[in-house]
Write a protein that holds these residues in place. Structure first.
Motif, PDB file in Angstrom:
ATOM      1  N   ALA A 260     -69.742 -72.266-103.047  1.00  8.74           N
ATOM      2  CA  ALA A 260     -68.204 -72.415-102.837  1.00  8.74           C
ATOM      3  C   ALA A 260     -67.840 -71.027-102.207  1.00  8.74           C
ATOM      4  N   SER A 261     -67.140 -71.136-101.207  1.00  6.13           N
ATOM      5  CA  SER A 261     -66.807 -69.790-100.493  1.00  6.13           C
ATOM      6  C   SER A 261     -65.410 -70.015 -99.770  1.00  6.13           C
ATOM      7  N   SER A 262     -64.786 -68.810 -99.938  1.00  7.27           N
ATOM      8  CA  SER A 262     -63.519 -68.656 -99.491  1.00  7.27           C
ATOM      9  C   SER A 262     -63.602 -67.552 -98.306  1.00  7.27           C
ATOM     10  N   GLN A 263     -63.283 -68.049 -96.975  1.00  6.24           N
ATOM     11  CA  GLN A 263     -63.552 -66.951 -95.889  1.00  6.24           C
ATOM     12  C   GLN A 263     -61.933 -66.627 -95.408  1.00  6.24           C
ATOM     13  N   HIS A 264     -61.833 -65.317 -94.978  1.00  5.41           N
ATOM     14  CA  HIS A 264     -60.527 -64.918 -94.596  1.00  5.41           C
ATOM     15  C   HIS A 264     -60.635 -64.131 -93.244  1.00  5.41           C
ATOM     16  N   THR A 265     -59.886 -64.431 -92.611  1.00  3.42           N
ATOM     17  CA  THR A 265     -59.656 -63.519 -91.237  1.00  3.42           C
ATOM     18  C   THR A 265     -58.137 -63.060 -91.264  1.00  3.42           C
ATOM     19  N   VAL A 266     -57.960 -61.603 -91.050  1.00  6.08           N
ATOM     20  CA  VAL A 266     -56.576 -61.005 -91.163  1.00  6.08           C
ATOM     21  C   VAL A 266     -56.504 -60.160 -89.970  1.00  6.08           C
ATOM     22  N   THR A 267     -54.942 -60.255 -89.622  1.00  4.97           N
ATOM     23  CA  THR A 267     -54.800 -58.849 -88.798  1.00  4.97           C
ATOM     24  C   THR A 267     -53.397 -58.299 -89.366  1.00  4.97           C
ATOM     25  N   LEU A 268     -53.572 -56.878 -89.615  1.00  9.35           N
ATOM     26  CA  LEU A 268     -52.649 -56.385 -90.165  1.00  9.35           C
ATOM     27  C   LEU A 268     -51.257 -56.111 -89.345  1.00  9.35           C
ATOM     28  N   ASN A 269     -50.207 -55.951 -90.111  1.00  3.31           N
ATOM     29  CA  ASN A 269     -48.853 -55.748 -89.391  1.00  3.31           C
ATOM     30  C   ASN A 269     -48.584 -54.386 -89.691  1.00  3.31           C
ATOM     31  N   THR A 270     -48.992 -53.325 -88.705  1.00  5.25           N
ATOM     32  CA  THR A 270     -48.854 -51.903 -88.724  1.00  5.25           C
ATOM     33  C   THR A 270     -47.400 -51.595 -88.951  1.00  5.25           C
ATOM     34  N   ALA A 271     -46.453 -52.422 -88.476  1.00  3.62           N
ATOM     35  CA  ALA A 271     -44.988 -51.942 -88.521  1.00  3.62           C
ATOM     36  C   ALA A 271     -44.292 -51.806 -89.977  1.00  3.62           C
ATOM     37  N   ASN A 272     -45.111 -52.714 -90.924  1.00  9.15           N
ATOM     38  CA  ASN A 272     -44.692 -52.858 -92.408  1.00  9.15           C
ATOM     39  C   ASN A 272     -45.413 -52.010 -93.305  1.00  9.15           C
ATOM     40  N   ILE A 273     -46.373 -51.182 -92.956  1.00 11.59           N
ATOM     41  CA  ILE A 273     -47.216 -50.538 -93.804  1.00 11.59           C
ATOM     42  C   ILE A 273     -46.303 -49.431 -94.473  1.00 11.59           C
ATOM     43  N   ALA A 274     -45.559 -48.546 -94.040  1.00 14.41           N
ATOM     44  CA  ALA A 274     -44.827 -47.624 -94.424  1.00 14.41           C
ATOM     45  C   ALA A 274     -43.861 -48.146 -95.456  1.00 14.41           C
ATOM     46  N   ILE A 276     -43.970 -51.059 -97.112  1.00 16.56           N
ATOM     47  CA  ILE A 276     -44.577 -51.792 -98.162  1.00 16.56           C
ATOM     48  C   ILE A 276     -45.160 -50.617 -99.193  1.00 16.56           C
ATOM     49  N   LEU A 277     -45.992 -49.843 -98.572  1.00 10.01           N
ATOM     50  CA  LEU A 277     -46.932 -48.824 -99.190  1.00 10.01           C
ATOM     51  C   LEU A 277     -46.485 -47.475 -99.442  1.00 10.01           C
ATOM     52  N   GLY A 278     -45.380 -47.073 -98.549  1.00 12.19           N
ATOM     53  CA  GLY A 278     -45.286 -45.686 -98.548  1.00 12.19           C
ATOM     54  C   GLY A 278     -45.409 -44.923 -97.516  1.00 12.19           C
ATOM     55  N   ASP A 279     -44.704 -43.935 -97.024  1.00 11.09           N
ATOM     56  CA  ASP A 279     -44.681 -43.305 -95.759  1.00 11.09           C
ATOM     57  C   ASP A 279     -46.228 -42.615 -95.562  1.00 11.09           C
ATOM     58  N   ASP A 280     -46.850 -42.257 -96.499  1.00 14.55           N
ATOM     59  CA  ASP A 280     -48.217 -41.687 -96.542  1.00 14.55           C
ATOM     60  C   ASP A 280     -49.367 -42.954 -96.250  1.00 14.55           C
ATOM     61  N   ALA A 281     -48.931 -43.917 -96.472  1.00 11.14           N
ATOM     62  CA  ALA A 281     -50.058 -45.012 -96.435  1.00 11.14           C
ATOM     63  C   ALA A 281     -50.809 -45.050 -94.820  1.00 11.14           C
ATOM     64  N   THR A 282     -52.185 -45.321 -94.920  1.00  8.12           N
ATOM     65  CA  THR A 282     -52.938 -45.556 -93.730  1.00  8.12           C
ATOM     66  C   THR A 282     -52.961 -47.025 -93.475  1.00  8.12           C
ATOM     67  N   VAL A 283     -53.787 -47.262 -92.226  1.00  6.43           N
ATOM     68  CA  VAL A 283     -54.333 -48.750 -92.029  1.00  6.43           C
ATOM     69  C   VAL A 283     -55.438 -48.807 -92.759  1.00  6.43           C
ATOM     70  N   ALA A 284     -56.096 -47.874 -93.267  1.00  5.45           N
ATOM     71  CA  ALA A 284     -57.227 -48.129 -94.336  1.00  5.45           C
ATOM     72  C   ALA A 284     -56.687 -48.741 -95.744  1.00  5.45           C
TER      73      ALA A 284
END
Length: 314
Positions: A260-274, A276-284
């Motif tokens: 049994a498998s669960s496969q995901h495909t995701v595209t990140l929303n770069t506009a919300n990274i800072a 949600i995760l802080g000003d120093d957060a990167t795409v990684a």
């Protein structure tokens, strides 16, 4: 019978051949086109193919089958629905890609359609659906083709799979995932669930999911069910860090048990990274955060599906 003909177009900063290739491969469509939930290529013979499409029209999930003729040399794709979804009586059209230069092209999307019983109200409903979806699809096509060669394109869109081996049947594991209306009782990370299935095999799933910090967020998905081996889905209400989330639950019986498998495909929303995760957060950082969050939930669901199927076998 009244037949309406309409045309929409857009100019794209990409070679015509690149645009054609993206349109020709229907497996791209749930990722590229917002209305498209899932597409199956049912038959393919040379430049002819038959496809099954699940998509929204005026916010309502629909499904239909179409025949397509691919003309790579002429840069055009014609399509004709075989079995249309009410209130559509017939629907067809053509994608035409015209080179305007080495790296510029014009895409024209033509439709012809009629309504069951020639009902004026239904004709207006179809007109609005065709106009809304055509504009949405052309804009999304432009964004996807133009961004495909961007330096961070691969980093922003990624896929991964979680898998468990189950000492039980694929059907029992499938049933656990299919019966999402019971998830609030069965899964600790699910707070509430609203599941509707007006068309057999086409589900609308809205649920509130608990995060590690105790907060909840609401997501909405459309799911296409293929008993008892696959459930494909597309989220249409997304968490802040994603602009796309599609996936598949798959269940395969082997000599060693069910995979049994669960496969995901995701595209990140770069506009919300800072935010949600802080000003120093990167795409990684965002990739790792989203991957962990999705994998934690899908792995928990798979673990409970495994326990459910193995208990039934015992």
């Amino acid at each position: 019978m009244t037949t309406r003909e309409v045309e929409h177009e857009i100019t794209i900063g990409a070679p015509a051949a690149a645009v054609y290739d993206l349109l020709a491969d229907v497996t791209n469509w749930p990722r590229v086109f917002p209305p498209t939930i899932h597409v199956d290529r049912v038959e393919a013979d040379g430049d002819q193919e038959r496809i099954q499409i699940w998509a929204t029209a005026n916010g309502e999930p629909k499904n239909w089958s179409s025949r397509r003729t691919l003309d790579a040399a002429g840069l055009r794709i014609t399509f004709r629905q075989e079995v249309s979804a009410p209130p559509v009586h017939h629907m067809g059209g053509t994608w035409i890609i015209e080179p305007l230069g080495e790296n510029t092209s014009r895409v024209r999307l033509l439709h012809d359609y009629s309504a069951i019983g020639d009902d004026p109200h239904d004709l207006l409903w179809i007109e609005r659906a065709v106009d809304k979806n055509s504009r949405s699809e052309l804009a999304a096509l432009k964004d996807n083709v133009e961004q495909v060669h961007a330096a961070d394109a691969e980093e922003l869109t990624f896929s991964f799979v979680d898998t468990v081996r189950i000492d039980g049947t694929a059907k029992d594991a499938f049933d656990f995932v299919n019966e999402a209306h019971l998830w609030a009782e069965r899964l600790p990370h699910v707070a509430t669930v609203r599941l509707t299935e007006d068309t057999p095999g086409l589900q609308e799933l809205e649920m509130d999911t608990r995060a590690k910090d105790g907060s909840t967020h609401t997501t909405k998905s459309y799911r296409v069910v293929f008993p008892h081996h696959k459930i494909a889905y597309k989220q249409v209400t997304l968490p802040a860090l994603m602009t796309l989330h599609t996936g598949e639950w798959t269940f395969q019986e082997t000599a060693e048990g069910t995979l049994a498998s669960s496969q995901h495909t995701v595209t990140l929303n770069t506009a919300n990274i800072a935010r949600i995760l802080g000003d120093d957060a990167t795409v990684a950082d965002a990739r790792a955060y989203v991957h962990t969050a999705l994998s934690t939930n899908s792995s928990a669901t798979l673990a409970h599906a495994k326990a459910h199927a193995e208990q039934l076998k015992a």
